[in-house]
Design an enzyme around this catalytic site. Sequence first.
Site, PDB file in Angstrom:
ATOM      1  N   HIS A 264     -14.312  26.520  45.536  1.00 59.79           N
ATOM      2  CA  HIS A 264     -13.098  25.720  45.328  1.00 59.79           C
ATOM      3  C   HIS A 264     -13.485  24.264  45.140  1.00 59.79           C
ATOM      4  O   HIS A 264     -12.745  23.378  45.512  1.00 59.79           O
ATOM      5  CB  HIS A 264     -12.135  25.862  46.507  1.00 59.79           C
ATOM      6  CG  HIS A 264     -11.671  27.263  46.744  1.00 59.79           C
ATOM      7  ND1 HIS A 264     -12.381  28.157  47.503  1.00 59.79           N
ATOM      8  CD2 HIS A 264     -10.579  27.927  46.300  1.00 59.79           C
ATOM      9  CE1 HIS A 264     -11.745  29.310  47.526  1.00 59.79           C
ATOM     10  NE2 HIS A 264     -10.659  29.210  46.806  1.00 59.79           N
TER      11      HIS A 264
ATOM     12  N   GLU B  39      -9.049  36.121  34.266  1.00 56.99           N
ATOM     13  CA  GLU B  39      -9.200  34.878  33.512  1.00 56.99           C
ATOM     14  C   GLU B  39      -9.535  35.134  32.043  1.00 56.99           C
ATOM     15  O   GLU B  39      -9.058  34.424  31.157  1.00 56.99           O
ATOM     16  CB  GLU B  39     -10.267  33.991  34.151  1.00 56.99           C
ATOM     17  CG  GLU B  39      -9.840  33.375  35.482  1.00 56.99           C
ATOM     18  CD  GLU B  39      -9.885  34.349  36.653  1.00 56.99           C
ATOM     19  OE1 GLU B  39     -10.481  35.441  36.505  1.00 56.99           O
ATOM     20  OE2 GLU B  39      -9.316  34.029  37.715  1.00 56.99           O
TER      21      GLU B  39
END
Lengths: 357, 465
Positions: free
Chosen positions: A162, A92
């Site tokens: 999540h 990322e």
Amino acid sequence: MAAAANPTKRLSKLLSSQSLFRRFSSTPEAQPTEKSLNLCSAVNQALHIALESDPKSYVFGEDVGFGGVFRCTVGLADRFGKARVFNTPLCEQGIVGFGIGLAAMGNRAIAEIQFADYIFPAFDQIVNEAAKFRYRSGNQFNCGGLTIRAPYGAVGHGGHYHSQSPEAFFCHVPGIKVVIPRSPYQAKGLLLSCIRDPNPVVFFEPKWLYRLAVEEVPEHDYMLPLSEAEVIREGSDLTMVGWGAQLAIMQEACRDAEKEGISCELIDLKTLLPWDKEMVEASVKKTGRLLISHEAPVTGGFGAEISASIVERCFSRLEAPVARVCGLDTPFPLVFEPFYMPTKNKILDAIRSTVNY
Amino acid sequence: MAMSWNSRRVIGAVKRVTPQWKSIVARKQGDLLPTLRLFPFPFIGDGSDGVFPRRFQSTEAEKMLELSADRSLEFPGGKVTFVSSMNFLAEASAERVHCYRTLDESGQPLMSSKFLEVSEEVAVRMYTAMVTLSQMDSIFYEAQRQGRISFYVTSIGEEAINIASAAALTDDDLIVPQYREPGVLLWRGFSLQEFANQCFSNKADYGKGRQMPVHYGSNKLNYFTVASTIASQLPHAVGAAYSLKMDKRDACVVTYFGDGGSSEGDFHAALNFAAVMDAPVIFICRNNGWAISTPTSDQFRSDGVVVRGQAYGVRSIRVDGNDALAVYSAVQSAREMAISEQRPILIEALTYRAGHHTTSDDSTKYRPADEIQLWRTSGDPVTRFRKWIECNGWWNNAAENELRSNTRQQILNAIQVAEKVEKPPVADLFTDVYDVPPPNLQEQERLLRETILRHPADYPENVPF
């Protein structure tokens, strides 16, 4: 990275119906060029338009080449080629750092972080690099073409990694904008605005609504203004402020409160940084009460900022303490999600106690 | 000693782990392992499920494997050959990676040394810039010691990397710097006055007084603005290089970092992204031995930084960073490859930080003074290059004296001028956070101005209202 989370029956249980989202429709009039789209397709359409309308625009991130784990980038690589729509290594900080360099050369860099939960390796790149790029150079350089998309929020079965809503971390960073849409129409218009905005933007997409929220979305290219909130339900007794998927829950609470004779005004903040303080202030001056609701943990959440600002500006007009109905101060828990969430009835209880204070 | 796994059990175990994996090994006549499947990763079990993947006793099967050494696996990335012997890759090669050098310490070309031609004009210009850089460092360092500027970073000992790398590039190549490469800006024409303006945070500083001294940047000269963060610029360089690639520009990106920076995650991200995206970017590591007080022995166990390149699929070279000719040749060759082959290149330049980390540091507290002294004398890159151009008859004492005297005067003048220029106005505090100040910043500016009027003594007089 991780398996895509699909909205399931559990979600549907928590949300009353798809038609809920149709009521959010902010489309003025149905036009022949409109289509019923879910939020995922609306994002996809915005990306198609962004790539089509500017040859110096790029879409990249983990797994975006084949269409993304949520299918938001479907068809882009086929249509615009692998040089403009491509997979990146699973990293990322690399994705955002690469995007900064690409944007600094005058391109529109549209980066995808697969889940907002995984944005933290890129935190330094966002906070120390993207946000300060223009300021530290005295406007000699900027990375305003950078837009970071990341799905956020609860999905019913996402557990710790999540489900998170990390927006507040980014609202503490001068130099970036933070935007969260509530519906397909909003998602398309706001995303196009973010992509074309001359500042770096973090765009959190409510993944709960990717498939669940459906509304009429014009096929043409349109943009919705940033830093402008919207009253999506008018009322006189209490102002309620939220964003993204939580607005659906708040809307339900508003409807139930109405049955009890309580008139709630519901505001979609849309842009959290820099936010539309004036609109919230005007509403609270009218109603005398404020309730803020978000999925993120209550402590240090963006609700705290709204609350403090409104108390500063509307102290003498407030008839009750500002209420916050938010996530708990725990990591996001799998089996306890129904307990963690700021549910309709938690909101209803807060509405009642605020109005009856 | 050859070893083999108990294949049947391994198959059972791995099948559960990667059920989608397809067998690629061709069955051969007489093969005693007809059911052998090959897997991307050997299953390493802990035995808890009854599967011990490694059986170290010899079996018949092993002999057959030895006989069929031509077997290979078509694996993503290319063919992988099987061998029956279990060999671990060594943690390092027997000998350290060699270091490319052209001149010895006395400025004499090495026997059969190969380097690119440098004309008298370019060589003298390089030398002049190296001297200017080191003089600027000395004088600005003193200015900081006198309290005239708040902070300074010298590049002493690294003049060759600074100037020779810059000389090997064209002005179209984008520089994405760390903070110890002001020589590249100097080479490109950033004036001594511009350096001084930045260090004195006056209103002529392009950065509008917002960053500490030495955080230079120039849009005009294709040099991204310096940040204090370590290695975070490396992924930017890759993104910028990808842009050059897409625009089919005859240019590359050159980014710099230190030995300490090679430990940051951004270093990994950048090398890996650059390789995967075939980006025309040159990574120049100034391995100067010290990350503030941390020696490289506390930084990594690898043979420096150059060996990391191969692990990422990046062509790499180690060069003597105090040999300006070697740096010049290596960078120019790297540039040629980066652009014509559209690939990243890693250069590890061995050098020594002959100054303190910054003016906030006293490096004699953690390293021996005689080590510093050695590098400042026999290891000094400026002296070495001077000896070479003197040998060529391109330089002499008179030229040296004139250069040093003129440069010193120019730097002192630049400081005196910069000191007198007023600071940037209060308005510059609020601009450039965004393209236009949003309402919260407009309100904060209004409130701050009211506060300044009420309490003027609290605020510096030299910042215009």
